[in-house]
Design a protein around this motif. Structure first.
Motif, PDB file in Angstrom:
ATOM      1  N   ALA A 212       1.798   6.351  -5.150  1.00  0.00           N
ATOM      2  CA  ALA A 212       1.965   6.040  -3.805  1.00  0.00           C
ATOM      3  C   ALA A 212       3.106   6.131  -3.001  1.00  0.00           C
ATOM      4  O   ALA A 212       3.444   6.638  -1.806  1.00  0.00           O
ATOM      5  CB  ALA A 212       1.804   4.275  -3.431  1.00  0.00           C
ATOM      6  N   SER A 213       4.010   6.525  -3.297  1.00  0.00           N
ATOM      7  CA  SER A 213       5.306   6.301  -2.750  1.00  0.00           C
ATOM      8  C   SER A 213       5.610   7.233  -2.436  1.00  0.00           C
ATOM      9  O   SER A 213       6.904   8.011  -1.448  1.00  0.00           O
ATOM     10  CB  SER A 213       6.715   5.885  -4.147  1.00  0.00           C
ATOM     11  N   PHE A 214       5.242   8.343  -3.132  1.00  0.00           N
ATOM     12  CA  PHE A 214       5.742  10.189  -2.802  1.00  0.00           C
ATOM     13  C   PHE A 214       4.965  10.736  -1.264  1.00  0.00           C
ATOM     14  O   PHE A 214       5.257  11.312  -0.436  1.00  0.00           O
ATOM     15  CB  PHE A 214       4.023  11.319  -4.132  1.00  0.00           C
ATOM     16  N   THR A 215       3.511   9.589  -0.684  1.00  0.00           N
ATOM     17  CA  THR A 215       3.566  10.128   0.883  1.00  0.00           C
ATOM     18  C   THR A 215       5.005   9.796   1.260  1.00  0.00           C
ATOM     19  O   THR A 215       4.848   9.483   2.872  1.00  0.00           O
ATOM     20  CB  THR A 215       2.964   8.978   1.140  1.00  0.00           C
ATOM     21  N   LEU A 372       2.709  10.898   9.327  1.00  0.00           N
ATOM     22  CA  LEU A 372       1.961  12.325   9.971  1.00  0.00           C
ATOM     23  C   LEU A 372       3.346  13.019  10.035  1.00  0.00           C
ATOM     24  O   LEU A 372       2.938  13.946   9.284  1.00  0.00           O
ATOM     25  CB  LEU A 372       2.073  12.273  11.663  1.00  0.00           C
ATOM     26  N   ALA A 373       4.137  12.989   9.761  1.00  0.00           N
ATOM     27  CA  ALA A 373       5.192  13.711   9.008  1.00  0.00           C
ATOM     28  C   ALA A 373       4.917  14.398   8.019  1.00  0.00           C
ATOM     29  O   ALA A 373       5.658  14.877   7.798  1.00  0.00           O
ATOM     30  CB  ALA A 373       6.774  13.010   9.389  1.00  0.00           C
ATOM     31  N   ILE A 428      -2.438  11.334   0.355  1.00  0.00           N
ATOM     32  CA  ILE A 428      -2.237  10.742   2.140  1.00  0.00           C
ATOM     33  C   ILE A 428      -3.341  10.358   2.204  1.00  0.00           C
ATOM     34  O   ILE A 428      -3.670   9.082   2.762  1.00  0.00           O
ATOM     35  CB  ILE A 428      -1.524  11.844   2.690  1.00  0.00           C
ATOM     36  N   GLY A 429      -4.835  10.492   1.306  1.00  0.00           N
ATOM     37  CA  GLY A 429      -5.914  10.796   1.700  1.00  0.00           C
ATOM     38  C   GLY A 429      -6.225   9.611   1.044  1.00  0.00           C
ATOM     39  O   GLY A 429      -7.343   9.048   1.790  1.00  0.00           O
ATOM     40  N   ALA A 437      -3.568   9.929   8.624  1.00  0.00           N
ATOM     41  CA  ALA A 437      -2.742  10.556   9.226  1.00  0.00           C
ATOM     42  C   ALA A 437      -2.945  12.025   8.753  1.00  0.00           C
ATOM     43  O   ALA A 437      -2.956  12.918   8.565  1.00  0.00           O
ATOM     44  CB  ALA A 437      -1.179  10.953   8.813  1.00  0.00           C
ATOM     45  N   LEU A 438      -4.006  11.413   7.197  1.00  0.00           N
ATOM     46  CA  LEU A 438      -4.937  13.525   6.721  1.00  0.00           C
ATOM     47  C   LEU A 438      -5.894  13.426   7.956  1.00  0.00           C
ATOM     48  O   LEU A 438      -5.943  14.603   8.123  1.00  0.00           O
ATOM     49  CB  LEU A 438      -5.108  12.895   5.857  1.00  0.00           C
TER      50      LEU A 438
END
Length: 479
Positions: A212-215, A372-373, A428-429, A437-438
């Protein structure tokens, strides 16, 4: 997309090569040391705990491969708005349109995050002043700086980056001293390596927390691709760009992994709440208020640097899109000092939205913007990698001269990076907090598709030509 304005004599459109090796080297150092590290790292730490260090190493390896792919293309074709032009040439005109406008969108969204973070940092000193006031002030200040000349931009980035780098090195040294010599006023949760495992273990939220942290982690690396944007204004791109890109692994290990490791040794990860920059809160928690004020000044400098680079990157990308016929031709016009002034003004106008958002949603805005970024960033990186793969295949197929700055471990590492970036988009989704954001990202792609077929015609729909500077002079890469 023909939006030419007839005003008599043709307006100047050429950018000037005013960025030296010193400028680009420090832009490379400073581009990944910004809001994502100083502010966004709190969200990543909350998600993964100390295991976030693994996430930064894995994400950093992927970023290095993206940068090497971009570097190989930039050395071969040093042009303005580089990777959008590479996508147009090697993937297709719509791919270039998608890449260029998504990067511009990324810079706009990242700039929103940066101006928001600037308002948060100023709140440390002036808690009674509304955040939107600081956001408004910084937008106009940075706009004025960007309208002067690219050399002024390069000098500012040099000094901003130097301040950040020196401060982080001093913070690392000070943190090590606190850990080794026990220089701390804490009686509970004393600083030490044990804080990495004492509060739920090294991976307190399990593998899922790490994933989860990768987002958030990938948001921190957003902006490193600005090195490719500098190719059109670098005085010696074949020499300075490889040097800047090859410094990426050291930057990641020093400025992310080591720095955040020390932060979590000084302050237990579960006490980092994100209300202020972790870099400031650790020293305030330790009772070292003087250091907290100094570091707050540093993170403010970091935000100024990031906003400065955001406006620069978006402006040069819009200039490159206009050259290809995929943006209004007015974006090609530059001042006498070579600054694409209309692109700067456009970015500033868009950033005024940040003033409104910070006034209406002061508590929720930062992490939604970060998500979003992240989406925009990884989509741009994906297009860079695909364009690079297509270029490598074309070099072999047509028997062209080999690249002067080839990627390492080709093709296995490039394929693995593409798979990893696809995984980040899926995450992200999957994550409830980042799913909007997705959705916005998919709507954005759909709007670009409609805009491309409705508005772009003529030159913008044709395969883009690029001079191959690895080949003999005068040879064109196009068929």
């Amino acid at each position: 997309m023909d939006t030419t304005l007839d005003t008599g004599a043709p307006a100047p459109t050429a950018l000037k090569r005013g960025l030296t090796a010193r400028h680009i080297r420090f832009m490379a150092l400073g581009s990944a040391i910004g809001t994502g590290l100083f502010m966004g790292s709190a969200g990543a730490i909350q998600a993964a705990g100390p295991a976030v260090l693994l996430a930064y190493m894995i994400g950093g390896a992927a970023v290095f491969m993206v940068m090497r792919a971009l570097g190989e293309m930039a050395v071969r074709h040093p042009v303005s708005g580089s990777f959008a032009q590479y996508a147009s040439r090697y993937v297709g005109p719509f791919a270039g349109f998608l890449t260029g406008w998504t990067y511009t969108f990324e810079m706009f969204v990242v700039a929103l995050a940066d101006v928001t973070a600037f308002g948060v940092y100023m709140g440390f000193w002036f808690p009674d002043v509304e955040r939107w006031i600081w956001v408004l002030a910084v937008v106009f200040f940075i706009a004025a700086l960007n309208l002067i000349s690219v050399k002024v931009f390069g000098e500012l980035e040099f000094w901003f980056s130097l301040i950040k780098i020196v401060a982080i090195i001093l913070m690392i040294a000070g943190g090590i001293a606190i850990i080794v010599f026990g220089i701390s006023t804490q009686s509970e949760n004393a600083a030490g390596l044990h804080n990495l495992v004492d509060h739920g273990g090294f991976m307190p939220n399990g593998v899922w927390g790490l994933l989860a942290s990768f987002t958030v982690v990938m948001f921190a690396f957003g902006g490193t691709e600005v090195i490719g944007i500098t190719a059109g204004e670098a005085k010696d791109p074949k020499r300075v760009i490889p040097k800047a890109i090859n410094s990426v692994p050291v930057r990641i290990l020093l400025f992310y992994v080591l720095t955040l490791g020390i932060i979590m040794c000084l302050q237990p990860w579960n006490t980092i709440d994100g209300k202020a920059s972790p870099f400031v809160s650790i020293f305030e928690t330790l009772g070292l208020t003087g250091a907290a004020h100094v570091l707050n000044a540093v993170v403010i400098t970091a935000a100024l640097s990031a906003i400065n680079a955001d406006i620069f990157g978006a402006g040069r990308m819009l200039h490159g899109l206009a050259e290809q016929g995929q943006a209004p031709r007015a974006f090609m016009r530059v001042t006498r000092t070579g600054v694409p002034w209309l692109t700067v003004v456009t970015m500033v106008g868009a950033l005024l939205l940040g003033v409104v958002l910070n006034a209406l949603f002061p508590d929720q805005i930062f992490f939604l913007i970060a998500a979003l970024a992240t989406f925009a960033t990884v989509l741009v990186w994906l297009m860079i990698l695909v364009a690079h793969v297509r270029m490598k295949r074309e070099i072999v197929r047509d028997g062209r001269l080999p690249s002067e700055f080839p990627v390492p471990l080709w093709p296995a590492a490039s394929i693995a990076t593409i798979v990893f970036i696809g995984f980040v988009i899926v995450m992200i989704g999957v994550m409830e907090d980042t799913r909007p954001a997705l959705v916005v990202g998919i709507i954005w792609i759909a709007l670009l598709l409609v805009g491309y077929f409705a508005l772009v015609r003529g030159k913008g729909r044709q395969r883009h030509e690029l001079v191959d500077e690895t080949a003999p002079i005068g040879v064109i890469v196009d068929d």
